[in-house]
Motif scaffolding. Structure first.
Motif, short mmCIF file in Angstrom:
data_model
loop_
_atom_site.label_atom_id
_atom_site.label_comp_id
_atom_site.label_asym_id
_atom_site.label_seq_id
_atom_site.Cartn_x
_atom_site.Cartn_y
_atom_site.Cartn_z
N TRP A 117 90.26 -2.11 -20.08
CA TRP A 117 91.36 -2.04 -19.36
C TRP A 117 92.03 -0.64 -19.73
O TRP A 117 92.64 -0.28 -18.64
CB TRP A 117 92.35 -3.26 -19.62
N THR A 118 91.79 -0.35 -20.62
CA THR A 118 92.41 1.04 -20.96
C THR A 118 92.15 2.08 -19.71
O THR A 118 92.78 2.82 -19.43
CB THR A 118 91.80 1.62 -22.40
N LEU A 265 90.71 -0.70 -28.63
CA LEU A 265 91.10 -0.33 -27.19
C LEU A 265 91.23 -1.96 -26.66
O LEU A 265 91.04 -2.81 -27.39
CB LEU A 265 89.59 0.19 -26.69
N LEU A 266 91.70 -1.88 -25.43
CA LEU A 266 91.82 -3.25 -24.77
C LEU A 266 90.52 -3.51 -23.78
O LEU A 266 90.28 -2.59 -22.86
CB LEU A 266 93.20 -2.95 -24.10
N ALA A 267 89.73 -4.50 -24.00
CA ALA A 267 88.70 -4.78 -23.23
C ALA A 267 89.14 -5.22 -22.01
O ALA A 267 90.34 -5.83 -21.78
CB ALA A 267 87.78 -5.53 -23.96
N ARG A 269 88.65 -7.67 -20.35
CA ARG A 269 88.38 -9.36 -20.42
C ARG A 269 89.76 -9.65 -21.10
O ARG A 269 90.22 -10.70 -20.89
CB ARG A 269 87.20 -9.77 -21.07
N GLN A 270 90.22 -8.99 -22.12
CA GLN A 270 91.23 -9.26 -22.93
C GLN A 270 92.65 -9.27 -22.10
O GLN A 270 93.55 -9.45 -22.29
CB GLN A 270 91.33 -8.28 -24.17
N ALA A 271 92.54 -8.15 -21.00
CA ALA A 271 93.71 -8.18 -20.20
C ALA A 271 93.76 -8.57 -18.72
O ALA A 271 94.90 -9.04 -18.63
CB ALA A 271 93.77 -6.66 -20.05
N TYR A 272 92.67 -8.96 -18.29
CA TYR A 272 92.68 -9.18 -16.91
C TYR A 272 91.44 -10.62 -16.65
O TYR A 272 90.34 -10.26 -17.01
CB TYR A 272 92.13 -8.18 -15.90
N PRO A 273 91.95 -11.42 -16.30
CA PRO A 273 91.03 -12.65 -16.25
C PRO A 273 90.16 -12.42 -15.01
O PRO A 273 90.54 -12.37 -13.97
CB PRO A 273 91.91 -14.01 -15.93
N THR A 274 88.93 -12.21 -15.34
CA THR A 274 88.04 -12.02 -14.17
C THR A 274 86.58 -12.45 -14.67
O THR A 274 85.96 -12.32 -15.75
CB THR A 274 88.12 -10.45 -13.84
N ARG A 275 85.69 -12.82 -13.57
CA ARG A 275 84.29 -13.31 -13.63
C ARG A 275 83.40 -12.11 -13.96
O ARG A 275 82.37 -12.02 -14.42
CB ARG A 275 83.77 -14.09 -12.68
N LEU A 280 83.28 -8.59 -23.92
CA LEU A 280 84.02 -7.60 -24.25
C LEU A 280 83.39 -6.24 -24.05
O LEU A 280 83.95 -5.26 -24.30
CB LEU A 280 84.19 -7.62 -25.65
#
Lengths: 370, 249
Positions: A117-118, A265-267, A269-275, A280
């Motif tokens: 997400w970063t 860092l912000l993966a 998946r950790q920030a945005y719910p998506t298939r 990670l």
């Protein structure tokens, strides 16, 4: 078995006015030495905004500098982020062709889509779209290289007919690769006839399964380029020292530092719910497996320690089907430059000859040059 | 090495006293709203203790639970947490939280260290949006929404383990600790949508200077939630690599 070096270009805090300059100079010195020692390839990532972990947002520039100070080592653009908010496909094709020309036909072309997400958030990219745009681009970029004029009406990209120039020196075009971090992406590579550029470490057993499935699937591929690049490239850490204990300890410090930085860092998946990002990605769920070991033991797959131990480790990688290994040499300069250079020299002297007379890689279709 | 928090550890000395134990809690049909924003970097390190690293970029994670059934009766809980790393582990720091049930507040604080205070917590769901509004001391301290929901899989949602600000008995003394709470979720349904933060009072959440400014994501889920048995604590005063300790040594 071929050996390369791999750069994230991590820069330690505090960031003084010359810190990045010094890290880049160290990397260039390592690349120059690696070329002289007979390493086959140098790869550099494309990452944006990844504080300390990677200050390598313009790898095409760094790699061009590498090409200018070397003679033989192949130049791996690892990877072009195939997401429109990061790169235009036309520009990516043009830059790659130019790199191939100025390097004398030494380019390896890696592709991918970013996993944090970063970066995705920073570029305002839609995480749901990245796999789709990647899939579109890897099909059109080789056409831009090989067709005199290229025009296209697509989903995420369209253009009227134009001559995309220059054309690569390698004919029909440079070998194409896919960065493999998420489980299953190695099959995306196989289905498209592309090389698997593994960016996670994993243990032998896990990699053996993945490689076997890659080899099986690529037999039935629909290649996106003009040829099939059946090769498996992996990443590892390298610290080679006469004293096994010192080598292992230093190597583990290198691996631990690298992984620690990645975890900050912000993966996606950790920030945005998506298939679109089922795990990670570059964050080291898999790396952890490779770098964790019972107290007092060296993780099984890492190329750290003395030359004898590293030879044994590489033989295992070879036995599970790996064609190439790229080594991370440092992380935020945790290993002094002189020790990095000494490690490269010792590896070239004691380890590389053990693999020099091996038969050609198991990838007879891997013909990148002209 | 990564940045670490600079916040005075005295800020973490006022949490509830942890008294773990008791029967397991499984909470059926919990509605969970999560809204994530990026935080302005400027105040970031001042929100965290020396034991934690900020994420890159810094984030605010708002979580609300509407619990229809629990051993303490129905309750609604709202948290506003700072995304962080305990060493290399992804976590979210909770300094203050709000809950509308006195019985639930008592249980959550004693058993899992939730730093909960009394407030009116409204959790509402419509077809076009879902939201949580928290009123404390006569004013709105949180108004967070998910707008235009679309169905996804619960497996696509990732909830971070929370570090609750609490106090713990250690060697005969009462000391400040961050209590790791990582519930398990069995999803029945899930949505995601656009996040919208209409009100946020950082002071009320124990996060003075926190400025959420950039929307990231919003999700809503219905899940059976199993509250965990506690295992890990973080000493807020220690450096990250030395801060994690076991609850039962």
């Amino acid at each position: 078995m071929k050996f390369g070096i791999f750069y994230e270009i991590s820069v330690p805090r505090p960031w003084g006015p010359r810190t990045e300059y010094e890290v880049y100079q160290n990397c260039l010195e390592q690349v120059k030495l690696a070329d002289e020692l007979g390493f086959d390839q140098v790869w550099a990532v494309e990452h944006h905004f990844l504080e300390e972990y990677s200050h390598c947002s313009a790898p095409e520039v760094f790699l061009t500098a590498c090409a200018m100070v070397t003679k033989n080592i192949r130049i791996g653009r690892g990877i072009v982020v195939c997401v429109p908010e990061f790169n235009s496909p036309v520009k990516a094709a043009e830059v790659a062709a130019t790199m191939d020309i100025v390097s004398g036909g030494r380019l390896e072309f890696g592709t991918g889509r970013s996993a944090t997400w970063t970066e995705l958030g920073g570029m305002s990219a839609d995480p749901d779209e990245t796999k789709k745009t990647w899939d579109e681009w890897v099909r059109i970029i080789p056409r831009m290289w090989t067709e005199e004029r290229f025009g296209y009406q697509g989903r995420a990209f369209s253009m009227p007919q134009r001559a995309v120039l220059p054309k690569p020196l390698q004919k029909p075009h440079p070998p194409m690769w896919v960065a493999v971090t998420s489980p299953g992406t190695e099959l995306d590579a196989a289905d498209r006839g592309m090389g698997s550029l593994g960016l996670t470490f994993g243990g032998f057993a896990e990699q053996e399964k993945k490689i076997a499935e890659y080899r099986r699937r690529i037999r039935y591929c629909d290649p996106v380029g003009s040829f099939v690049n059946e090769q498996v490239n992996t990443v590892n850490f390298l610290f080679c020292h006469e004293d096994n204990e010192y080598g292992a300890k230093t190597g583990q410090r290198l691996a631990g530092t690298f992984n620690y930085l990645a975890e900050q860092l912000l993966a996606a998946r950790q920030a945005y719910p998506t298939r679109s990002y089922p795990n990670l990605g570059l964050l080291p769920a898999l790396r952890r497996e490779a770098t964790s070991a019972p107290e007092g033991q060296i993780p099984e797959g890492l190329c750290i320690g003395n030359p004898d131990r590293i030879v044994e480790v590489i033989k295992k990688w070879e036995s599970v089907g790996v064609d190439r290994i790229n080594f991370l040499l440092n992380a935020i300069e945790t290993v002094p430059q002189e020790e990095v250079l000494a490690s490269l020299r010792l590896f070239a002297k004691e380890v590389m000859p053990k693999f020099a007379e091996k038969p050609a890689p198991r990838a007879p279709a891997a013909v990148g040059g002209d | 090495m990564p940045l670490t928090g600079t916040r005075a550890t005295t800020d973490f000395e006022h949490g509830p006293l942890l008294q773990p134990g008791g029967d397991p809690w499984t909470l059926p049909g919990v509605q969970v709203l999560q809204v994530m924003y990026e935080l302005e970097q400027a105040a970031m390190t001042s929100l965290l203790p020396p034991a934690l690293h900020p994420t890159i970029p810094p984030t605010l994670v708002i979580t609300a639970w509407r619990v229809p059934e629990s051993p303490a009766g129905p309750f609604t809980l709202a948290e506003a947490k700072v995304g962080c790393r305990a060493g290399a582990r992804p976590r979210a720091l909770s300094v203050e939280a709000f809950c509308d049930s006195a019985e639930a507040r008592g249980a959550l604080a004693a058993r899992w260290g939730y730093p909960v205070r009394d407030a009116e917590v409204e959790f509402a769901r419509r077809y076009d949006r879902c939201w949580v509004t928290v009123r404390s001391g006569g004013r709105i301290v949180l108004d967070a929404h998910l707008v235009d929901p679309e169905a996804i899989s619960g497996n696509d949602i990732q909830y971070l383990a929370t570090l609750n600000t609490a106090r713990v008995e250690r060697d005969g003394a009462t000391v400040a600790r961050l209590v790791q709470v990582d519930p398990e979720y069995q999803f029945h349904s899930a949505d995601r949508g656009m996040p919208e933060l209409l009100a946020f009072d950082g002071e009320a959440w124990g996060l003075p200077g926190a400025e959420p400014y950039w929307p990231v994501s919003a999700s809503f889920a219905v899940a059976d939630v199993t509250m965990p048995e506690l295992r890990y604590l973080v000493d807020p005063a220690k450096p990250p690599l030395a801060a994690v300790e076991r609850l039962h040594a």
